[in-house]
Design a protein around this motif. Structure first.
Motif, mmCIF file in Angstrom:
data_model
loop_
_atom_site.group_PDB
_atom_site.id
_atom_site.type_symbol
_atom_site.label_atom_id
_atom_site.label_comp_id
_atom_site.label_asym_id
_atom_site.label_seq_id
_atom_site.Cartn_x
_atom_site.Cartn_y
_atom_site.Cartn_z
ATOM 1 N N UNK A 234 0.835 -1.179 0.170
ATOM 2 C CA UNK A 234 0.027 0.031 -0.078
ATOM 3 C C UNK A 234 0.936 1.264 -0.025
ATOM 4 N N UNK A 235 2.064 1.191 0.793
ATOM 5 C CA UNK A 235 3.042 2.363 0.530
ATOM 6 C C UNK A 235 3.444 2.422 -0.786
ATOM 7 N N UNK A 236 3.752 1.397 -1.416
ATOM 8 C CA UNK A 236 4.330 1.619 -2.742
ATOM 9 C C UNK A 236 3.235 1.763 -3.957
ATOM 10 N N UNK A 237 2.012 1.178 -3.587
ATOM 11 C CA UNK A 237 0.784 1.515 -4.596
ATOM 12 C C UNK A 237 -0.327 2.168 -3.719
ATOM 13 N N UNK A 238 -0.183 3.660 -3.666
ATOM 14 C CA UNK A 238 -1.413 4.250 -2.672
ATOM 15 C C UNK A 238 -2.702 4.057 -3.421
ATOM 16 N N UNK A 239 -2.954 3.446 -5.004
ATOM 17 C CA UNK A 239 -4.067 3.285 -5.430
ATOM 18 C C UNK A 239 -4.861 2.182 -4.709
ATOM 19 N N UNK B 48 -9.248 -1.051 -2.018
ATOM 20 C CA UNK B 48 -9.863 -1.830 -0.780
ATOM 21 C C UNK B 48 -11.227 -1.250 -0.385
ATOM 22 N N UNK B 49 -11.499 -0.164 -0.811
ATOM 23 C CA UNK B 49 -12.773 0.685 -0.543
ATOM 24 C C UNK B 49 -13.881 0.127 -1.325
ATOM 25 N N UNK B 50 -13.675 -0.481 -2.583
ATOM 26 C CA UNK B 50 -14.514 -0.841 -3.462
ATOM 27 C C UNK B 50 -15.743 -1.769 -2.958
ATOM 28 N N UNK B 51 -16.748 -1.719 -3.372
ATOM 29 C CA UNK B 51 -18.028 -2.570 -2.825
ATOM 30 C C UNK B 51 -17.844 -3.954 -3.627
ATOM 31 N N UNK B 52 -16.963 -4.824 -3.694
ATOM 32 C CA UNK B 52 -16.845 -6.227 -4.384
ATOM 33 C C UNK B 52 -15.722 -6.860 -3.724
ATOM 34 N N UNK B 53 -15.845 -8.016 -3.985
ATOM 35 C CA UNK B 53 -15.202 -9.159 -3.514
ATOM 36 C C UNK B 53 -13.736 -8.886 -3.487
ATOM 37 N N UNK C 147 -8.561 -8.007 -6.334
ATOM 38 C CA UNK C 147 -7.118 -8.516 -6.727
ATOM 39 C C UNK C 147 -6.922 -8.325 -8.354
ATOM 40 N N UNK C 148 -8.085 -8.791 -9.121
ATOM 41 C CA UNK C 148 -8.165 -8.502 -10.296
ATOM 42 C C UNK C 148 -7.963 -7.096 -10.993
ATOM 43 N N UNK C 149 -8.758 -6.105 -10.055
ATOM 44 C CA UNK C 149 -8.742 -4.879 -10.334
ATOM 45 C C UNK C 149 -7.222 -4.154 -10.352
ATOM 46 N N UNK C 150 -6.454 -4.795 -9.200
ATOM 47 C CA UNK C 150 -5.096 -4.305 -8.993
ATOM 48 C C UNK C 150 -4.087 -4.611 -10.062
ATOM 49 N N UNK D 150 -15.173 -4.964 -14.268
ATOM 50 C CA UNK D 150 -14.392 -4.197 -13.682
ATOM 51 C C UNK D 150 -13.739 -3.150 -14.541
ATOM 52 N N UNK D 151 -13.801 -2.947 -15.844
ATOM 53 C CA UNK D 151 -13.073 -2.088 -16.335
ATOM 54 C C UNK D 151 -13.280 -0.734 -16.204
ATOM 55 N N UNK D 152 -14.346 -0.101 -15.676
ATOM 56 C CA UNK D 152 -14.866 0.963 -15.271
ATOM 57 C C UNK D 152 -13.941 1.439 -13.970
ATOM 58 N N UNK D 153 -13.943 0.546 -12.944
ATOM 59 C CA UNK D 153 -13.040 0.639 -11.888
ATOM 60 C C UNK D 153 -11.418 0.943 -12.099
#
Length: 134
Positions: A72-77, A82-87, A92-95, A124-127
């Protein structure tokens, strides 16, 4: 994202993948043997359950690594993800997609079928686009 970011994240995840593969390799042959079962359906069911448990445990470790303070320090995104309303799997897939991993790389890391990853990635492409603005 820069290739170095992807390499750093994959390096952190490679030890998780390696440990899971070692755990699978270390399973006793007797655990995998059909001789303990009266019929094939019982054996198949037990094997599917064993695979599900190993896979779930592995994915949890991947998610915990991705959400670790170090990453999280290396990748602030990651804080946004983490706050997204998904599993956790979807996060993991988004990241992984956001840092430039291919569908094949993601499916290998998460021990999942490419088709499933492709479908989830598409949903998830919009996220991904909003969080990883290039």
């Amino acid at each position: 994202m820069k290739p170095i970011i992807k390499k750093t994240a994959l390096a952190a995840l490679s030890s998780i993948v390696s440990k899971t593969l070692s755990e699978i390799k270390g399973l006793s042959i007797s655990v995998l043997s059909p001789s303990h079962y009266q019929d094939y359906p019982a054996y198949k069911s037990a094997m599917e359950e064993r695979i599900r448990l190993v896979t779930d445990s592995h994915r949890k470790k991947v998610f915990e690594t991705i959400c670790s303070d170090n990453l999280c320090r290396k990748y602030p995104v990651m804080k946004k993800i983490i706050k997204l309303p998904c599993s956790d799997m979807t996060k993991c897939i988004i990241f992984l997609a956001g840092i430039g991993c291919t569908t094949t790389e993601i499916s290998n890391i998460l021990m999942s079928e490419k088709h499933s990853i492709s479908t989830m990635r598409s949903k998830c492409r919009n996220y991904i686009a909003d969080i990883f603005k290039h």
